[in-house]
Design an enzyme around this catalytic site. Sequence first.
Site, PDB file in Angstrom:
ATOM      1  N   ASP A 227       7.015   5.059 -12.740  1.00  0.00           N
ATOM      2  CA  ASP A 227       6.645   5.209 -11.322  1.00  0.00           C
ATOM      3  C   ASP A 227       7.653   4.476 -10.442  1.00  0.00           C
ATOM      4  O   ASP A 227       7.288   3.741  -9.537  1.00  0.00           O
ATOM      5  CB  ASP A 227       5.226   4.653 -11.102  1.00  0.00           C
ATOM      6  CG  ASP A 227       4.703   4.990  -9.707  1.00  0.00           C
ATOM      7  OD1 ASP A 227       5.120   6.014  -9.150  1.00  0.00           O
ATOM      8  OD2 ASP A 227       3.897   4.200  -9.178  1.00  0.00           O
TER       9      ASP A 227
ATOM     10  N   LYS B  73      -4.394  -9.229  -5.324  1.00  0.00           N
ATOM     11  CA  LYS B  73      -4.837  -7.877  -5.661  1.00  0.00           C
ATOM     12  C   LYS B  73      -6.297  -7.939  -6.083  1.00  0.00           C
ATOM     13  O   LYS B  73      -6.667  -8.651  -7.009  1.00  0.00           O
ATOM     14  CB  LYS B  73      -3.992  -7.301  -6.806  1.00  0.00           C
ATOM     15  CG  LYS B  73      -2.567  -6.942  -6.417  1.00  0.00           C
ATOM     16  CD  LYS B  73      -1.760  -6.467  -7.626  1.00  0.00           C
ATOM     17  CE  LYS B  73      -2.306  -5.183  -8.197  1.00  0.00           C
ATOM     18  NZ  LYS B  73      -1.459  -4.678  -9.302  1.00  0.00           N
TER      19      LYS B  73
ATOM     20  N   LEU C 231      -2.545  -6.246   3.118  1.00  0.00           N
ATOM     21  CA  LEU C 231      -1.154  -5.804   3.066  1.00  0.00           C
ATOM     22  C   LEU C 231      -1.020  -4.324   2.741  1.00  0.00           C
ATOM     23  O   LEU C 231      -0.066  -3.677   3.145  1.00  0.00           O
ATOM     24  CB  LEU C 231      -0.391  -6.620   2.008  1.00  0.00           C
ATOM     25  CG  LEU C 231      -0.298  -8.129   2.250  1.00  0.00           C
ATOM     26  CD1 LEU C 231       0.361  -8.810   1.077  1.00  0.00           C
ATOM     27  CD2 LEU C 231       0.481  -8.411   3.531  1.00  0.00           C
TER      28      LEU C 231
ATOM     29  N   GLN D  80      -2.840  -0.812   0.043  1.00  0.00           N
ATOM     30  CA  GLN D  80      -3.820  -0.278  -0.898  1.00  0.00           C
ATOM     31  C   GLN D  80      -3.065   0.320  -2.080  1.00  0.00           C
ATOM     32  O   GLN D  80      -2.167   1.132  -1.895  1.00  0.00           O
ATOM     33  CB  GLN D  80      -4.688   0.798  -0.229  1.00  0.00           C
ATOM     34  CG  GLN D  80      -5.790   1.351  -1.095  1.00  0.00           C
ATOM     35  CD  GLN D  80      -7.015   0.439  -1.119  1.00  0.00           C
ATOM     36  OE1 GLN D  80      -7.202  -0.366  -0.217  1.00  0.00           O
ATOM     37  NE2 GLN D  80      -7.840   0.558  -2.139  1.00  0.00           N
ATOM     38  N   GLY D  81      -3.407  -0.103  -3.294  1.00  0.00           N
ATOM     39  CA  GLY D  81      -2.783   0.434  -4.498  1.00  0.00           C
ATOM     40  C   GLY D  81      -3.808   1.087  -5.401  1.00  0.00           C
ATOM     41  O   GLY D  81      -4.999   1.175  -5.071  1.00  0.00           O
TER      42      GLY D  81
ATOM     43  N   PHE E 169      -4.896  -0.119  -8.077  1.00  0.00           N
ATOM     44  CA  PHE E 169      -5.796  -1.185  -8.541  1.00  0.00           C
ATOM     45  C   PHE E 169      -6.877  -1.468  -7.503  1.00  0.00           C
ATOM     46  O   PHE E 169      -8.023  -1.714  -7.839  1.00  0.00           O
ATOM     47  CB  PHE E 169      -4.945  -2.430  -8.793  1.00  0.00           C
ATOM     48  CG  PHE E 169      -5.704  -3.609  -9.323  1.00  0.00           C
ATOM     49  CD1 PHE E 169      -5.795  -3.842 -10.674  1.00  0.00           C
ATOM     50  CD2 PHE E 169      -6.324  -4.505  -8.462  1.00  0.00           C
ATOM     51  CE1 PHE E 169      -6.486  -4.944 -11.157  1.00  0.00           C
ATOM     52  CE2 PHE E 169      -7.015  -5.594  -8.939  1.00  0.00           C
ATOM     53  CZ  PHE E 169      -7.086  -5.805 -10.307  1.00  0.00           C
ATOM     54  N   GLY E 170      -6.491  -1.402  -6.233  1.00  0.00           N
ATOM     55  CA  GLY E 170      -7.407  -1.732  -5.154  1.00  0.00           C
ATOM     56  C   GLY E 170      -6.619  -2.322  -4.000  1.00  0.00           C
ATOM     57  O   GLY E 170      -5.388  -2.287  -3.979  1.00  0.00           O
TER      58      GLY E 170
END
Length: 600
Positions: free
Chosen positions: A593, A496, A474, A476-477, A479-480
Amino acid sequence: MKLMVLKLLAFVFLWLWWSTCIHVKAENDRLKPGDSLNFSQSLISKSGKYSTIIFRILDEDEYHLGIQSKDKNFDWVEIRKPFSKDYEFLSLNTSGVLKIESRYGKKPIILYSPPQAINNTMAILLDTGNFVLQQLHPNGTNTLLWQSFDYPSTLIPTMKLGVNHKTGHQWVLVSSLTDLVLNPGAFSLEWEPKGQELVIRRRGKVCWQSGKLRNNRFEYIPEEAQRMLKYTIVSNGDEDSFSFNSTNDKLTPRWSFSRSGRLSCNEGYVKADLCYGYNNTGGCQRWQDLPKCRNPGDLFVKKTLFPDYENVTFEMNPAFGYSDCEASCWSNCSCDGFSALWVNETGCTFYHWNSSKNFVDTSVAGVELYMLENTGNITPHNGTKRWIWLSAVIATTLLIIFLSILCLLKKRKYLGQEKKRKEMVMKMPHSTICDGLSSIEDFGNVFKKGHELNVFDYTLVMMATNGFSSENKLGQGGFGPVYKGILPTGQEVAVKRLSKTSTQGIMEFKNELTLICELQHMNLVQLLGCCIHEEEKILIYEYMPNKSLDFYLFDSSRSKLLDWNKRFNIIEGIAQGLLYLHKYSRLKVVHRDLKASVIP
């Protein structure tokens, strides 16, 4: 007997369908953008060796898309996406989406959808049996977008087991739940790159190992199953993989799983279904303690009986197959046997005999029941014949010395590991879960004491996300990567996965879990659970199908969907969520954020 008749009817139905259906001409091995293939037709590879086929099991209204070889063996089945008879077309649209469509306007079943529209795509059935979707480039090269070989239901030449380091996708052969239900079952065949060997896992626990590869042969796979195979091992920055090819061009070797974990390999097989967790013969691994009521040599033996129905209990769970029933009966000391509850071999019926054991043994009719019997010593696997010879010639004194040395080494290794573990715990004095990370059960017990948190099995997470496939990704954040997943219950989730290159350690992971568990609000995305497996740390959230606010807000056409009432409701919801975080939550959180992309 009834089950055998049903299987025979299923085979007759499939043969009649195959012999009467209309096929596309042999040269028609591909779909171009805009093409649709009616399921009364088939794609056929250039050599005519493989073709696409639609089939169903018995009279269930669930159809499957598969690839069948010329000798009528199924070499690939899209088992995770059964569909009803309303779906009649396989199509490739001009945006590069490969899907199964219904002429009645139902939501299509997506096999592959690119992150953004792609031109110049083509879906081709190759002579290897691989159904691939490629993007064609003007310079004559192509890029692989999707392939059926990434999701094997049978292992054939050039199919891989292992991991693709570029995409994170893992190639795993998974058994079906039953012979009549093609959903993922309990067993998986995987390539272990560190040990350079094959392993079979049962519900995530290793129950069999092939032994190391020496002279192109695995120690615990019968020689007759390997004699026409040539193995290929790849280990580099792109992938760690195992595959095989045939040394006989006229024969196609196949490896396939039975519902009980038996890996069939052409003329031989691996008896992983005899790995009862306490024995270590023929590659079997000890993955559980022997219950006090069971003895070495106890096995479930197939019988045809008229049982005593006065001592019967039922487990009506459609997600249970043979292996689950066997494990439940094995661990229950009052259980003497089991059988399938439903015609499709799901669910469990458990039998508890009284002292007289009221049943009649018959080979003519009755119930197919698996009865617990002691067969004496388990017959060693063919691959262990040399150990039988060695044990016959080694003197008793030398054997005692060897065992004594082995025990001493194991004790020393255990003490060393215990010392390292204690040192690790001392370095993290504030962590309440690090000491419990030796097992996922301990991890789950710690969090379930204070939080409504589910701890998911790693194998279940792998199956839900198709092995963390790129088409399920979905985004990329920090966290990963985040993947879409579908649980066996049908619930959609967002997964995640902590990046292995991330600097976030177990403390940060634990803190994030603790924080999110404390934050429960209708305007905050809910955490459903987590998973820890070796170096993997994973969070499972509820899935937001409508994507994030920026998807609509900054698009000229989609922004028109947001009238003033909807915008006002969105603003109000954001304000309520922030007010909860800043003022009313048990843990005061300052959100620094806030942006449209983090608002579902």
